[in-house]
Design an enzyme around this catalytic site. Structure first.
Site, PDB file in Angstrom:
ATOM      1  N   ASP A  12       0.877  -1.172   0.000  1.00  0.00           N
ATOM      2  CA  ASP A  12       0.000   0.000   0.000  1.00  0.00           C
ATOM      3  C   ASP A  12       0.917   1.225   0.000  1.00  0.00           C
ATOM      4  O   ASP A  12       2.130   1.102   0.206  1.00  0.00           O
ATOM      5  CB  ASP A  12      -0.883  -0.013   1.262  1.00  0.00           C
ATOM      6  CG  ASP A  12      -1.756   1.231   1.374  1.00  0.00           C
ATOM      7  OD1 ASP A  12      -2.483   1.532   0.416  1.00  0.00           O
ATOM      8  OD2 ASP A  12      -1.689   1.926   2.412  1.00  0.00           O
ATOM      9  N   SER A  13       0.324   2.400  -0.172  1.00  0.00           N
ATOM     10  CA  SER A  13       1.131   3.618  -0.094  1.00  0.00           C
ATOM     11  C   SER A  13       1.637   3.861   1.326  1.00  0.00           C
ATOM     12  O   SER A  13       2.572   4.640   1.513  1.00  0.00           O
ATOM     13  CB  SER A  13       0.302   4.822  -0.544  1.00  0.00           C
ATOM     14  OG  SER A  13      -0.757   5.033   0.364  1.00  0.00           O
ATOM     15  N   TYR A  44      -0.743   8.347  -2.675  1.00  0.00           N
ATOM     16  CA  TYR A  44      -0.848   8.011  -4.100  1.00  0.00           C
ATOM     17  C   TYR A  44      -2.044   8.731  -4.753  1.00  0.00           C
ATOM     18  O   TYR A  44      -2.038   8.977  -5.955  1.00  0.00           O
ATOM     19  CB  TYR A  44      -1.074   6.501  -4.267  1.00  0.00           C
ATOM     20  CG  TYR A  44       0.149   5.624  -4.101  1.00  0.00           C
ATOM     21  CD1 TYR A  44       1.399   6.128  -3.770  1.00  0.00           C
ATOM     22  CD2 TYR A  44       0.035   4.240  -4.294  1.00  0.00           C
ATOM     23  CE1 TYR A  44       2.503   5.289  -3.625  1.00  0.00           C
ATOM     24  CE2 TYR A  44       1.131   3.397  -4.160  1.00  0.00           C
ATOM     25  CZ  TYR A  44       2.364   3.926  -3.821  1.00  0.00           C
ATOM     26  OH  TYR A  44       3.441   3.084  -3.691  1.00  0.00           O
ATOM     27  N   GLY A  45      -3.063   9.000  -3.946  1.00  0.00           N
ATOM     28  CA  GLY A  45      -4.335   9.502  -4.485  1.00  0.00           C
ATOM     29  C   GLY A  45      -4.251  10.693  -5.414  1.00  0.00           C
ATOM     30  O   GLY A  45      -4.913  10.707  -6.458  1.00  0.00           O
ATOM     31  N   CYS A  76      -4.238  -1.503  -1.966  1.00  0.00           N
ATOM     32  CA  CYS A  76      -4.412  -0.058  -2.132  1.00  0.00           C
ATOM     33  C   CYS A  76      -5.334   0.119  -3.334  1.00  0.00           C
ATOM     34  O   CYS A  76      -5.044  -0.380  -4.421  1.00  0.00           O
ATOM     35  CB  CYS A  76      -3.052   0.578  -2.410  1.00  0.00           C
ATOM     36  SG  CYS A  76      -3.138   2.302  -2.911  1.00  0.00           S
ATOM     37  N   ASN A  77      -6.444   0.808  -3.121  1.00  0.00           N
ATOM     38  CA  ASN A  77      -7.409   0.980  -4.214  1.00  0.00           C
ATOM     39  C   ASN A  77      -6.826   1.792  -5.362  1.00  0.00           C
ATOM     40  O   ASN A  77      -7.076   1.501  -6.529  1.00  0.00           O
ATOM     41  CB  ASN A  77      -8.660   1.694  -3.694  1.00  0.00           C
ATOM     42  CG  ASN A  77      -9.471   0.811  -2.776  1.00  0.00           C
ATOM     43  OD1 ASN A  77     -10.446   0.210  -3.180  1.00  0.00           O
ATOM     44  ND2 ASN A  77      -9.061   0.705  -1.526  1.00  0.00           N
ATOM     45  N   GLU A 160      -2.339   8.989   8.119  1.00  0.00           N
ATOM     46  CA  GLU A 160      -0.882   8.835   8.187  1.00  0.00           C
ATOM     47  C   GLU A 160      -0.284   9.683   9.322  1.00  0.00           C
ATOM     48  O   GLU A 160       0.789   9.373   9.816  1.00  0.00           O
ATOM     49  CB  GLU A 160      -0.235   9.214   6.844  1.00  0.00           C
ATOM     50  CG  GLU A 160      -0.622   8.293   5.686  1.00  0.00           C
ATOM     51  CD  GLU A 160       0.225   7.027   5.590  1.00  0.00           C
ATOM     52  OE1 GLU A 160       1.418   7.077   5.914  1.00  0.00           O
ATOM     53  OE2 GLU A 160      -0.324   5.981   5.180  1.00  0.00           O
ATOM     54  N   CYS A 192     -11.024   3.028  -0.035  1.00  0.00           N
ATOM     55  CA  CYS A 192      -9.608   3.320   0.212  1.00  0.00           C
ATOM     56  C   CYS A 192      -9.272   2.556   1.476  1.00  0.00           C
ATOM     57  O   CYS A 192     -10.006   2.634   2.468  1.00  0.00           O
ATOM     58  CB  CYS A 192      -9.388   4.822   0.411  1.00  0.00           C
ATOM     59  SG  CYS A 192      -7.727   5.220   1.027  1.00  0.00           S
ATOM     60  N   THR A 193      -8.171   1.816   1.434  1.00  0.00           N
ATOM     61  CA  THR A 193      -7.877   0.933   2.569  1.00  0.00           C
ATOM     62  C   THR A 193      -7.489   1.704   3.839  1.00  0.00           C
ATOM     63  O   THR A 193      -7.441   1.134   4.921  1.00  0.00           O
ATOM     64  CB  THR A 193      -6.787  -0.090   2.208  1.00  0.00           C
ATOM     65  OG1 THR A 193      -5.653   0.610   1.661  1.00  0.00           O
ATOM     66  CG2 THR A 193      -7.298  -1.098   1.201  1.00  0.00           C
ATOM     67  N   HIS A 194      -7.213   3.006   3.704  1.00  0.00           N
ATOM     68  CA  HIS A 194      -6.965   3.818   4.903  1.00  0.00           C
ATOM     69  C   HIS A 194      -8.255   4.128   5.669  1.00  0.00           C
ATOM     70  O   HIS A 194      -8.204   4.427   6.863  1.00  0.00           O
ATOM     71  CB  HIS A 194      -6.341   5.170   4.517  1.00  0.00           C
ATOM     72  CG  HIS A 194      -4.867   5.141   4.231  1.00  0.00           C
ATOM     73  ND1 HIS A 194      -4.341   4.557   3.110  1.00  0.00           N
ATOM     74  CD2 HIS A 194      -3.815   5.636   4.927  1.00  0.00           C
ATOM     75  CE1 HIS A 194      -3.021   4.711   3.115  1.00  0.00           C
ATOM     76  NE2 HIS A 194      -2.679   5.358   4.212  1.00  0.00           N
TER      77      HIS A 194
HETATM   78  N1  DGL Z   1      -4.770   3.104   0.824  1.00  0.00           N
HETATM   79  C1  DGL Z   1      -4.717   3.778  -0.464  1.00  0.00           C
HETATM   80  C2  DGL Z   1      -5.986   3.450  -1.237  1.00  0.00           C
HETATM   81  O1  DGL Z   1      -6.624   2.457  -0.913  1.00  0.00           O
HETATM   82  C3  DGL Z   1      -4.441   5.223  -0.216  1.00  0.00           C
HETATM   83  C4  DGL Z   1      -3.928   5.940  -1.409  1.00  0.00           C
HETATM   84  C5  DGL Z   1      -3.127   7.173  -1.099  1.00  0.00           C
HETATM   85  O2  DGL Z   1      -1.993   7.036  -0.682  1.00  0.00           O
HETATM   86  O3  DGL Z   1      -3.633   8.281  -1.370  1.00  0.00           O
HETATM   87  O4  DGL Z   1      -6.346   4.100  -2.181  1.00  0.00           O
END
Ligand code: DGL
Length: 274
Positions: A12-13, A44-45, A76-77, A160, A192-194
């Site tokens: 993931d990011s 990453y978004g 990570c989506n 984060e 989003c997994t966050h």
């Molecule tokens: N957990 C990432 C997702 O599911 C977060 C992406 C990010 O870093 O913005 O999209």
């Protein structure tokens, strides 16, 4: 039965994929796991999908070449929206994303067929969820699901920074989730997994009657089915699996916050460079 001792790889990011790691460790405690959090390059978004695709390729190659992973989870989506197909085509191992499992979980949770989806700007703009729900709707044409999508820029940064219930994140959630509230959804898919780490704030804003759904459990079930179907599972008699965690950023922070978010399995954090 064939027995495969190689680890499962996931990335993931940053901390978000730990929601999926938790579900995986609980469901498959005897599997070895290697997790990469690309915290040096999060979020990453807001990045162009081409750039995220390159990051995903780099991390996947590292996990395959250095750790010989037997299966890869794109936890990570945003990375799944950018790179799932490329990775599935390019790697010789099974690659699992989080978008389809999330859609399956939402389809089975909704009672009235009104589903909200929230995610990063990159995920929402990619159209990946819209396409996945179209496919799901074709399978259930009599009970089509209405989908309302909203991007939530800024949510990942709050997680984060370990600010999941502050006044500031609440104010941001009120603003970004307004279209979801207006749409009167009965189910909200956290795309989003966050976002499961923000569940309390999100639920306060959208209302307790809206069911929050994440992709974590459904992804773990998909991995289990794949391992069973392909005979790639580790021998359960071999004892508990090991769990390795790698961060491209500040390892001390990754250990402190990650351990609180995931649990005691996150003990040592190794530095990673591509
Ligand atoms: N957990 C990432 C997702 O599911 C977060 C992406 C990010 O870093 O913005 O999209």
């Amino acid at each position: 039965m064939r027995v495969d001792d190689r680890p499962i790889g996931m990335f993931d990011s940053g901390f978000g994929g730990l929601t999926v790691a938790r579900a995986l460790i609980d469901l498959l405690p005897t599997e070895h796991l290697v997790y990469v959090g690309d915290t040096a390059r999060y979020p990453y978004g807001p990045r162009p999908l081409d750039e995220v695709r390159e990051f995903a390729r780099e991390i996947a190659t590292h996990l395959v070449e250095r750790f010989e992973v037997k299966l890869l989870i794109v936890a990570c989506n945003t990375a799944a929206a950018a790179a799932l197909e490329v990775l599935q085509d390019g790697l010789a191992i099974p690659v699992v994303g989080v978008i389809e499992p999330g859609v399956r979980a939402a389809v089975s949770a909704t009672r009235k067929g009104r589903v909200g989806v929230i995610g990063t700007v990159g995920t929402m703009a990619s159209g990946a969820y819209q396409r996945a729900f179209e496919v799901a709707n074709q399978a259930i044409p009599m009970n089509e699901i209405d989908v309302v999508c909203a991007a939530c820029p800024g949510f990942v940064e709050f997680v984060e920074r370990d600010e999941t219930t502050s006044d500031q994140v609440h104010v941001l959630a009120e603003r970004l989730l307004a279209p979801i509230r207006e749409a009167k959804v009965d189910t909200l898919l956290l795309g989003c997994t966050h976002y499961p780490f923000l569940a309390r704030t999100i639920s306060d804003v959208v209302g307790r009657d809206v069911v929050l759904v994440s992709s974590a459990d459904e992804t773990a079930f998909e991995v289990r089915s794949l391992l069973m179907a392909t005979d790639f599972a580790r021998d359960p008699r071999a004892g508990p699996g090991s769990h390795r965690f790698l961060s491209s950023g500040d390892g001390g922070w990754f250990r402190r916050l990650g351990r609180r978010l995931l649990g005691p399995e996150l003990d040592v954090v190794e530095a990673v460079q591509w």
